[in-house]
Design a protein around this motif. Structure first.
Motif, PDB file in Angstrom:
ATOM      1  N   GLY A 264      -6.430   2.159   1.966  1.00 22.02           N
ATOM      2  CA  GLY A 264      -5.458   1.716   0.975  1.00 22.02           C
ATOM      3  C   GLY A 264      -5.401   2.579  -0.269  1.00 22.02           C
ATOM      4  O   GLY A 264      -4.311   2.925  -0.753  1.00 22.02           O
ATOM      5  N   GLN A 265      -6.543   2.942  -0.807  1.00 17.98           N
ATOM      6  CA  GLN A 265      -6.574   3.759  -2.020  1.00 17.98           C
ATOM      7  C   GLN A 265      -5.971   5.137  -1.775  1.00 17.98           C
ATOM      8  O   GLN A 265      -5.225   5.668  -2.605  1.00 17.98           O
ATOM      9  CB  GLN A 265      -8.018   3.894  -2.523  1.00 17.98           C
ATOM     10  CG  GLN A 265      -8.619   2.612  -3.077  1.00 17.98           C
ATOM     11  CD  GLN A 265      -7.980   2.186  -4.392  1.00 17.98           C
ATOM     12  OE1 GLN A 265      -7.169   2.903  -4.971  1.00 17.98           O
ATOM     13  NE2 GLN A 265      -8.338   1.002  -4.866  1.00 17.98           N
TER      14      GLN A 265
ATOM     15  N   LEU B 288      -7.826  -1.536   0.448  1.00 21.93           N
ATOM     16  CA  LEU B 288      -6.692  -2.381   0.085  1.00 21.93           C
ATOM     17  C   LEU B 288      -5.840  -2.627   1.321  1.00 21.93           C
ATOM     18  O   LEU B 288      -5.606  -1.712   2.106  1.00 21.93           O
ATOM     19  CB  LEU B 288      -5.827  -1.705  -0.992  1.00 21.93           C
ATOM     20  CG  LEU B 288      -6.417  -1.524  -2.387  1.00 21.93           C
ATOM     21  CD1 LEU B 288      -5.475  -0.667  -3.226  1.00 21.93           C
ATOM     22  CD2 LEU B 288      -6.641  -2.866  -3.057  1.00 21.93           C
ATOM     23  N   SER B 289      -5.357  -3.851   1.479  1.00 29.29           N
ATOM     24  CA  SER B 289      -4.466  -4.138   2.600  1.00 29.29           C
ATOM     25  C   SER B 289      -3.096  -3.521   2.340  1.00 29.29           C
ATOM     26  O   SER B 289      -2.759  -3.161   1.205  1.00 29.29           O
ATOM     27  CB  SER B 289      -4.309  -5.648   2.781  1.00 29.29           C
ATOM     28  OG  SER B 289      -3.523  -6.195   1.728  1.00 29.29           O
TER      29      SER B 289
ATOM     30  N   ILE C 118      -0.328  -5.031   2.275  1.00 29.15           N
ATOM     31  CA  ILE C 118       0.427  -5.899   1.368  1.00 29.15           C
ATOM     32  C   ILE C 118       0.028  -5.632  -0.079  1.00 29.15           C
ATOM     33  O   ILE C 118       0.881  -5.578  -0.975  1.00 29.15           O
ATOM     34  CB  ILE C 118       0.218  -7.378   1.742  1.00 29.15           C
ATOM     35  CG1 ILE C 118       0.885  -7.662   3.098  1.00 29.15           C
ATOM     36  CG2 ILE C 118       0.792  -8.301   0.666  1.00 29.15           C
ATOM     37  CD1 ILE C 118       0.685  -9.069   3.609  1.00 29.15           C
ATOM     38  N   GLU C 119      -1.269  -5.433  -0.329  1.00 29.04           N
ATOM     39  CA  GLU C 119      -1.723  -5.129  -1.688  1.00 29.04           C
ATOM     40  C   GLU C 119      -1.170  -3.788  -2.161  1.00 29.04           C
ATOM     41  O   GLU C 119      -0.783  -3.631  -3.320  1.00 29.04           O
ATOM     42  CB  GLU C 119      -3.252  -5.124  -1.746  1.00 29.04           C
ATOM     43  CG  GLU C 119      -3.877  -6.504  -1.708  1.00 29.04           C
ATOM     44  CD  GLU C 119      -3.420  -7.379  -2.862  1.00 29.04           C
ATOM     45  OE1 GLU C 119      -3.327  -6.866  -3.995  1.00 29.04           O
ATOM     46  OE2 GLU C 119      -3.136  -8.565  -2.633  1.00 29.04           O
TER      47      GLU C 119
ATOM     48  N   LYS D  21       2.457  -4.228  -3.163  1.00 30.60           N
ATOM     49  CA  LYS D  21       2.627  -4.893  -4.457  1.00 30.60           C
ATOM     50  C   LYS D  21       2.503  -3.919  -5.625  1.00 30.60           C
ATOM     51  O   LYS D  21       3.077  -4.147  -6.689  1.00 30.60           O
ATOM     52  CB  LYS D  21       1.586  -6.007  -4.606  1.00 30.60           C
ATOM     53  CG  LYS D  21       1.830  -7.221  -3.718  1.00 30.60           C
ATOM     54  CD  LYS D  21       0.725  -8.249  -3.900  1.00 30.60           C
ATOM     55  CE  LYS D  21       0.962  -9.481  -3.039  1.00 30.60           C
ATOM     56  NZ  LYS D  21      -0.131 -10.479  -3.178  1.00 30.60           N
ATOM     57  N   ARG D  22       1.751  -2.836  -5.430  1.00 34.08           N
ATOM     58  CA  ARG D  22       1.512  -1.888  -6.520  1.00 34.08           C
ATOM     59  C   ARG D  22       2.547  -0.761  -6.585  1.00 34.08           C
ATOM     60  O   ARG D  22       2.596  -0.021  -7.570  1.00 34.08           O
ATOM     61  CB  ARG D  22       0.109  -1.282  -6.375  1.00 34.08           C
ATOM     62  CG  ARG D  22      -0.992  -2.334  -6.407  1.00 34.08           C
ATOM     63  CD  ARG D  22      -2.367  -1.705  -6.410  1.00 34.08           C
ATOM     64  NE  ARG D  22      -3.422  -2.720  -6.294  1.00 34.08           N
ATOM     65  CZ  ARG D  22      -4.702  -2.500  -6.545  1.00 34.08           C
ATOM     66  NH1 ARG D  22      -5.095  -1.290  -6.922  1.00 34.08           N
ATOM     67  NH2 ARG D  22      -5.595  -3.465  -6.414  1.00 34.08           N
TER      68      ARG D  22
ATOM     69  N   GLU E 122       4.143 -13.304   4.096  1.00 33.32           N
ATOM     70  CA  GLU E 122       3.465 -12.782   2.908  1.00 33.32           C
ATOM     71  C   GLU E 122       3.943 -11.373   2.577  1.00 33.32           C
ATOM     72  O   GLU E 122       4.095 -11.013   1.406  1.00 33.32           O
ATOM     73  CB  GLU E 122       1.948 -12.785   3.131  1.00 33.32           C
ATOM     74  CG  GLU E 122       1.323 -14.165   3.118  1.00 33.32           C
ATOM     75  CD  GLU E 122       1.571 -14.901   1.811  1.00 33.32           C
ATOM     76  OE1 GLU E 122       1.193 -14.367   0.751  1.00 33.32           O
ATOM     77  OE2 GLU E 122       2.165 -15.997   1.857  1.00 33.32           O
TER      78      GLU E 122
ATOM     79  N   ALA F  89       5.989  -9.979  -0.772  1.00 32.27           N
ATOM     80  CA  ALA F  89       5.460  -8.862  -1.568  1.00 32.27           C
ATOM     81  C   ALA F  89       6.470  -7.723  -1.669  1.00 32.27           C
ATOM     82  O   ALA F  89       6.124  -6.614  -2.053  1.00 32.27           O
ATOM     83  CB  ALA F  89       4.158  -8.357  -0.951  1.00 32.27           C
TER      84      ALA F  89
END
Length: 204
Positions: free
Chosen positions: A25-26, A49-50, A52-53, A56-57, A81, A85
């Motif tokens: 994720g990162q 990070l998933s 979805i996360e 969101k960013r 979900e 997002a």
């Protein structure tokens, strides 16, 4: 291995350019911020990070990047979900490469795409949540054009009148109406009108 195979298949498709890839994720966030791609294809389950996360960013670091989740997790919960997002596409890894490429092109064009096996259940769940809460969730999965068509249908315009106003064919209008009914799980024009009024897309 899946990522490498996917890259090879997508590189063979016309008008698709791969700018980069990431293993977590990162790393995805860094690559997206650096390359500012049109579309970021993410998985639900990624180290750190998933998907979805990450999605969101993105508005802060890559506001022009649309997001598609490509995953083996075919649970309606994850798809709902993801759409909440602001993910524009949710497709399963079992889809054929042709369906995946078609989905990518639709997302690039501003449409919301969900794998056919999940589509009806996902949009129904969004509508249920909408009825329980504010009603914004299901309408949010409509494209701007679909929202425009919904408004005009609710105002009583015929397919031909809408087509003339928007400079599109009546057949295209009819396709949008059918898509609206599928996404909202509404099966009549009267139902579309009620939905539009209830959620203030039109007012009495």
């Amino acid at each position: 291995m899946f990522r490498q195979g996917l890259r090879t298949l997508l590189e063979a498709a016309q008008h698709i350019e791969i700018l980069g890839e990431a293993s977590d994720g990162q790393e995805s966030l860094k690559g997206i911020e650096k390359y500012q791609p049109d579309i970021a294809i993410l998985d639900i389950a990624m180290p750190g990070l998933s998907g979805i996360e990450v999605a969101k960013r993105l508005p802060k670091i890559a506001p022009g990047t649309k997001t598609m989740i490509l995953t083996m997790h075919g649970d309606t919960f994850f798809a709902v979900e993801a759409l909440r997002a602001n993910v524009q596409g949710f497709m399963l890894k079992e889809e054929s490469i042709d369906h995946l490429v078609q989905g990518i092109r639709k997302v690039a064009a501003g449409e919301v795409v969900v794998s056919p096996s999940l589509e009806k259940a996902v949009f129904k769940e969004l509508q249920n949540n909408q009825n329980k809460k504010t009603g914004a969730a299901a309408s949010s999965i409509l494209t701007p054009r679909e929202t425009e068509i919904l408004q005009l249908v609710a105002e009583g315009m015929t397919n031909q009148e809408i087509a003339d106003l928007l400079f599109i064919s009546p057949a295209t209008v009819d396709t949008h109406r059918k898509n609206l009914m599928t996404k909202l799980d509404i099966h009549s024009v009267a139902g579309l009108v009620k939905h539009a009024i209830r959620h203030k897309i039109v007012t009495l």
